[in-house]
Each structure stands twice: as structure tokens, then as C-alpha cells.
Scaffold this motif. Structure first.
Motif, PDB file in Angstrom:
ATOM      1  N   GLU A   1       0.808  -1.191   0.033  1.00 57.10           N
ATOM      2  CA  GLU A   1      -0.118  -0.084   0.137  1.00 57.10           C
ATOM      3  C   GLU A   1       0.931   1.094  -0.262  1.00 57.10           C
ATOM      4  OE1 GLU A   1      -2.128   3.331   1.311  1.00 57.10           O
ATOM      5  OE2 GLU A   1      -0.822   2.256   2.902  1.00 57.10           O
ATOM      6  N   PRO A   2       0.378   2.342  -0.960  1.00 57.53           N
ATOM      7  CA  PRO A   2       1.543   3.418  -1.099  1.00 57.53           C
ATOM      8  C   PRO A   2       1.542   4.047   0.298  1.00 57.53           C
ATOM      9  CG  PRO A   2      -0.004   3.222  -2.992  1.00 57.53           C
ATOM     10  CD  PRO A   2      -0.440   2.123  -1.890  1.00 57.53           C
ATOM     11  N   GLY A   3       0.555   4.246   1.233  1.00 56.99           N
ATOM     12  CA  GLY A   3       0.922   5.091   2.189  1.00 56.99           C
ATOM     13  C   GLY A   3       1.930   4.176   3.218  1.00 56.99           C
ATOM     14  N   ARG A   4       2.037   3.047   3.232  1.00 63.54           N
ATOM     15  CA  ARG A   4       3.099   2.551   4.170  1.00 63.54           C
ATOM     16  C   ARG A   4       4.182   2.472   3.612  1.00 63.54           C
ATOM     17  NH1 ARG A   4       2.875  -3.911   5.592  1.00 63.54           N
ATOM     18  NH2 ARG A   4       4.809  -4.043   6.791  1.00 63.54           N
ATOM     19  N   THR A   5       4.359   2.522   2.202  1.00 61.83           N
ATOM     20  CA  THR A   5       5.739   2.773   1.349  1.00 61.83           C
ATOM     21  C   THR A   5       6.323   4.097   1.913  1.00 61.83           C
ATOM     22  OG1 THR A   5       5.026   1.319  -0.306  1.00 61.83           O
ATOM     23  CG2 THR A   5       6.865   2.981  -0.641  1.00 61.83           C
TER      24      THR A   5
ATOM     25  N   ASP B   1      14.370  10.521  -4.701  1.00 61.36           N
ATOM     26  CA  ASP B   1      14.147   9.688  -6.274  1.00 61.36           C
ATOM     27  C   ASP B   1      13.443   8.378  -6.087  1.00 61.36           C
ATOM     28  OD1 ASP B   1      15.931  11.392  -7.092  1.00 61.36           O
ATOM     29  OD2 ASP B   1      17.744  10.493  -7.260  1.00 61.36           O
ATOM     30  N   ALA B   2      13.335   7.670  -4.876  1.00 58.59           N
ATOM     31  CA  ALA B   2      12.551   6.515  -4.566  1.00 58.59           C
ATOM     32  C   ALA B   2      10.997   7.028  -4.853  1.00 58.59           C
ATOM     33  CB  ALA B   2      12.838   5.836  -3.569  1.00 58.59           C
ATOM     34  N   ARG B   3      10.794   8.101  -4.119  1.00 61.20           N
ATOM     35  CA  ARG B   3       9.198   8.691  -4.453  1.00 61.20           C
ATOM     36  C   ARG B   3       8.894   8.645  -5.610  1.00 61.20           C
ATOM     37  NH1 ARG B   3       6.750  10.011   0.355  1.00 61.20           N
ATOM     38  NH2 ARG B   3       7.948  10.049   2.172  1.00 61.20           N
ATOM     39  N   THR B   4       9.854   9.354  -6.498  1.00 56.95           N
ATOM     40  CA  THR B   4       9.586   9.586  -7.936  1.00 56.95           C
ATOM     41  C   THR B   4       9.222   8.409  -8.770  1.00 56.95           C
ATOM     42  OG1 THR B   4      10.655  11.830  -7.779  1.00 56.95           O
ATOM     43  CG2 THR B   4      10.410  11.001 -10.085  1.00 56.95           C
ATOM     44  N   GLU B   5      10.090   7.641  -8.519  1.00 55.84           N
ATOM     45  CA  GLU B   5       9.980   6.429  -9.286  1.00 55.84           C
ATOM     46  C   GLU B   5       8.858   5.423  -8.846  1.00 55.84           C
ATOM     47  OE1 GLU B   5      12.554   2.097  -9.157  1.00 55.84           O
ATOM     48  OE2 GLU B   5      13.639   4.017  -8.559  1.00 55.84           O
ATOM     49  N   LEU B   6       8.455   5.546  -7.624  1.00 58.96           N
ATOM     50  CA  LEU B   6       7.533   4.732  -7.495  1.00 58.96           C
ATOM     51  C   LEU B   6       5.967   5.453  -7.659  1.00 58.96           C
ATOM     52  CD1 LEU B   6       8.836   3.334  -4.065  1.00 58.96           C
ATOM     53  CD2 LEU B   6       8.415   2.000  -6.469  1.00 58.96           C
ATOM     54  N   GLY B   7       6.075   6.889  -7.949  1.00 60.55           N
ATOM     55  CA  GLY B   7       4.791   7.745  -8.210  1.00 60.55           C
ATOM     56  C   GLY B   7       4.187   8.020  -6.903  1.00 60.55           C
ATOM     57  N   LEU B   8       4.952   8.407  -5.838  1.00 62.45           N
ATOM     58  CA  LEU B   8       4.532   8.634  -4.736  1.00 62.45           C
ATOM     59  C   LEU B   8       4.527  10.296  -4.562  1.00 62.45           C
ATOM     60  CD1 LEU B   8       6.093   6.178  -2.212  1.00 62.45           C
ATOM     61  CD2 LEU B   8       3.739   6.060  -3.041  1.00 62.45           C
TER      62      LEU B   8
ATOM     63  N   ALA C   1       4.691  16.663   0.920  1.00 64.48           N
ATOM     64  CA  ALA C   1       3.348  16.668   1.043  1.00 64.48           C
ATOM     65  C   ALA C   1       2.521  15.625   2.100  1.00 64.48           C
ATOM     66  CB  ALA C   1       2.834  16.326  -0.505  1.00 64.48           C
ATOM     67  N   THR C   2       3.597  14.830   2.680  1.00 66.53           N
ATOM     68  CA  THR C   2       3.144  13.836   3.454  1.00 66.53           C
ATOM     69  C   THR C   2       2.694  14.400   4.957  1.00 66.53           C
ATOM     70  OG1 THR C   2       5.232  13.130   4.311  1.00 66.53           O
ATOM     71  CG2 THR C   2       4.490  12.036   2.286  1.00 66.53           C
ATOM     72  N   PRO C   3       1.727  14.100   5.734  1.00 65.99           N
ATOM     73  CA  PRO C   3       1.324  14.479   6.996  1.00 65.99           C
ATOM     74  C   PRO C   3       2.480  14.529   7.971  1.00 65.99           C
ATOM     75  CG  PRO C   3      -0.358  13.001   6.138  1.00 65.99           C
ATOM     76  CD  PRO C   3       0.856  12.860   5.031  1.00 65.99           C
ATOM     77  N   GLU C   4       3.336  13.375   7.721  1.00 64.34           N
ATOM     78  CA  GLU C   4       4.549  13.360   8.630  1.00 64.34           C
ATOM     79  C   GLU C   4       5.539  14.464   8.516  1.00 64.34           C
ATOM     80  OE1 GLU C   4       3.476  10.827   6.620  1.00 64.34           O
ATOM     81  OE2 GLU C   4       2.920   9.098   7.716  1.00 64.34           O
TER      82      GLU C   4
END
Length: 384
Positions: free
Chosen positions: A304-308, A333-340, A345-348
Motif C-alpha cells: 500500500e502506497p501510504g505504508r511505502t 528519487d525513490a518516491r518519484t520512481e514509485l509514483g508517490l 506533501a506527507t502528513p509526517e
């Protein structure tokens, strides 16, 4: 021209040991000689034997024993007034600190080693210490600061015919070029390093060079099977010498190659194995980078993307805690690659920014390989 590779960290009664000696054998013999030196009260010999004990333990991944041994070597050398032996002990301690992710301590000890080596006129000790400082900067992502130093050390090694340092410097420069997208140049330098190491009978250096060649064959040419074959050859060299850290990095690279080939289940298994191996030897940076591969593999397999995203946030903090200046780039870079979504922009990240007043983005060269993030430099201290 250059001569056969040798191991200047094996000194005194241990001077006949080869750079290719099994570390288990080195540990047994060094321990025996240390006990004899202690019985005879020869402090300089005891300091040299403690150094070999420290290096064998460090390369076997026994970090607690390595820490005690290099400190014993330093104390004994200091009591004997032997600045050269003190330099080698500080070099061993600085290399161990880098292996454990304590970058500021590594810099302090390696700087001390260089100063002591210069004071004693020990050119090799000083050279190894400076090489260690250069490698520390490279691992942290400070390429601009250490690129010229690597080139200088390579030139000096070529002039003196020191094959082991030639191989180390070539691999370091090649890694920086690979990570900035100069694949052809990087491959040529890794191949030269492998050839020199083979001719000089430096099996440790050859194992690291083959790992670099395999990486480039995979990322540049997409030749998965050749890359895996090269890694298998390198792994056999690691096993023959009991090189626990080098073998763990070899397994992590195998995970990278499989990931690029979209063999995600196999990649996940290799990353899990590598992470376990890094945990055993206390190699924090390698463990964190294996986690990066695991996170990406799990994502490709449907996590699930949120967990990633949460996993990447946690990993970024782990990378920053060990002084990797390019931690943000690796995880972004990992976020970009995985489309996250970007970390901002994350709450954390929003909560963290409110409590800390924002984060400063630090340096590091930009990686051009978008299929899989840069495999950062292997811990080649043993070859330096």
C-alpha cells in the motif's frame, strides 16, 4: 608499472601474511603472536599484533572486538612512543568508525592518523589515512570536495607502483562517475581496476572491482545474466577470504541487478539476506541501503502506497542519522520512481516541519539512473 599487492597493516612478526590471507587464519595467527609479545614484554610488537587482530575482526564484522583491539594497539604504541604504530591504530579505528556509521569520529581518527604518520615519516600510514578521509567524503556524497583528492592519490599510487592503492583510487573515482551518469568512463575504470587487481594478486580489490563492473553492465547495458555471473565470481573471492562486509554488499548489488530486471520477488529475497548480513556486522549504512531496496521491491509487489511513504520517511531519518548528505535525494528519487507524493506533501513531513522549523536540503550529485537509485559506494576500507 606496479608490483604485487601487499598488506602493510600486517607488520612485524606478521609481515609475511598476504593481502589474500583468510581473515580467520589472520586472526588466529595474530592472536598467537600478540600473546607471545605480551609475555615477552615487547610493546611495539604487541601494538602491531593488536592492529592485525583489530583489522581481522573488523573485516569479519566483529565490531566490538575490533574496537577493543585497535584501542589496545593505540595505547600500547603510545606507551612505547611509537608514532607510526599509533598512526596505524588510529587508521584502523577511523575505518571502523566509518563502517559503523560514525562519520564525525571517523574523520577525527583518520585526521589524527595522517598527522601521526607524517610526524613519524610513515608515508604509507599517512597515505592510507588520507585515502580513508577521501572515502569518507565520497560515502557522504561530498563528491566535489574529494574528487581532486582521489585523482591525486591515484597519481601518487601510479608513481610509486602501489597496486592496491591504484585499485582503490580507480574504484572510488569510477563510483563517483557512475553516480553522476558517466557510465562509459566508470566502466572503463572499474575494468582497469579489476585487471590491475588480478595482475597484482589483490583478490579483495578484484572482488570490489567486479562488483562495479556488474553494476555498470546491468544499468548501462541491461545485461542481467552477465552481471549476475560477475557477482558470483566476486562472491567466491569474498567467501574464500571471509570478507563478510564485501559479501553483504555483493548480495545487495545482486538485489539491485534483479530489481532492474523487474524480478522483484528475487530482488526482495536478496535485499532481505543482505540486510540480515549487515545487521550482524553492525554496518549501518549498508543495512539502510538494503532497506531502500526492500521498500522499493515491496512497493513493486503491491504494498500500500501510504505504508511505502511512511517507510521512506523512516529510512530518510536513518540515513541522515549516519551523516549521508544525500539522504533526501535517495528517498525523494525513490518516491518519484514509485509514483508517490513528494515528502513535503506527507502528513509526517508537515508535522516535522512545524516542530523543527523546516529542514535544510543538503548536497550530493544528482543521480541519473531512474530505474533504480544509485548504489552508493561499497565499504572498501579494507582495500584502501
Amino acid at each position: 608499472m606496479y608490483g604485487k599487492a601487499f598488506a602493510p597493516e600486517y607488520q612485524g612478526a606478521l609481515g609475511s601474511l598476504s593481502v589474500n590471507s583468510s581473515l580467520a587464519d589472520v586472526l588466529v595467527r595474530a592472536t598467537e603472536q600478540l600473546r607471545a609479545a605480551e609475555r615477552e614484554g615487547t610493546r611495539q610488537e604487541a601494538a602491531r599484533c593488536s592492529l592485525a587482530v583489530a583489522e581481522a575482526h573488523r573485516r569479519l564484522g566483529n565490531t566490538g572486538e575490533a574496537d577493543r583491539a585497535w584501542k589496545a594497539s593505540y595505547r600500547t604504541a603510545r606507551s612505547a612512543g611509537d608514532a607510526g604504530a599509533m598512526a596505524w591504530a588510529a587508521w584502523s579505528g577511523g575505518t571502523l568508525a566509518r563502517q559503523r556509521g560514525a562519520m564525525p569520529l571517523a574523520r577525527r581518527l583518520l585526521t589524527l592518523s595522517a598527522e601521526l604518520g607524517e610526524r613519524d615519516g610513515d608515508i604509507l600510514a599517512r597515505g592510507y589515512a588520507i585515502a580513508g578521509l577521501a572515502e569518507t567524503g565520497r560515502i557522504q556524497g561530498d563528491y566535489e570536495a574529494v574528487d581532486e583528492l582521489h585523482e591525486q592519490l591515484l597519481a601518487e599510487a601510479r608513481e610509486r607502483g602501489e597496486a592496491r592503492h591504484m585499485v582503490w583510487a580507480l574504484e572510488g573515482i569510477a563510483q563517483m562517475r557512475r553516480n553522476t551518469g558517466a557510465y562509459d568512463s566508470a566502466l572503463a575504470m572499474f575494468e582497469e581496476a579489476a585487471a590491475i587487481a588480478e595482475e597484482a594478486d589483490d583478490r579483495r580489490g578484484r572482488a570490489w572491482a567486479l562488483r562495479g563492473v556488474a553494476d555498470l553492465v546491468s544499468v548501462r547495458d541491461g545485461d542481467t545474466e552477465r552481471a549476475l555471473a560477475l557477482l558470483s565470481e566476486a562472491a567466491e573471492l569474498c567467501r574464500a577470504m571471509n570478507l563478510a562486509g564485501a559479501l553483504a554488499y555483493n548480495h545487495k548489488m545482486r538485489g539491485n541487478v534483479l530489481y532492474r530486471a523487474r524480478r522483484y520477488s528475487e530482488a526482495r529475497r536478496m535485499y532481505e539476506q543482505a540486510r540480515s548480513e549487515f545487521l550482524v556486522i553492525g554496518e549501518r549504512r549498508g543495512e539502510a541501503l538494503a532497506r531502500l531496496g526492500l521498500i522499493k521491491s515491496h512497493s513493486r509487489l503491491g504494498r500500500e502506497p501510504g505504508r511505502t511513504s511512511a517507510d521512506l520517511d523512516e529510512l530518510r531519518r536513518a540515513l541522515e542519522s549516519i551523516g549521508l548528505h544525500h539522504a533526501r535525494r535517495l528517498t525523494d528519487d525513490a518516491r518519484t520512481e514509485l509514483g508517490l507524493a513528494p515528502a513535503e506533501a506527507t502528513p509526517e513531513a508537515e508535522a516535522r516541519r512545524k516542530t523543527t522549523g523546516g529542514e535544510r536540503e543538503t548536497g550530493g550529485e544528482r543521480e541519473t539512473d531512474r530505474q533504480h537509485g544509485a548504489d552508493e559506494d561499497g565499504e572498501k576500507a579494507a582495500a584502501a
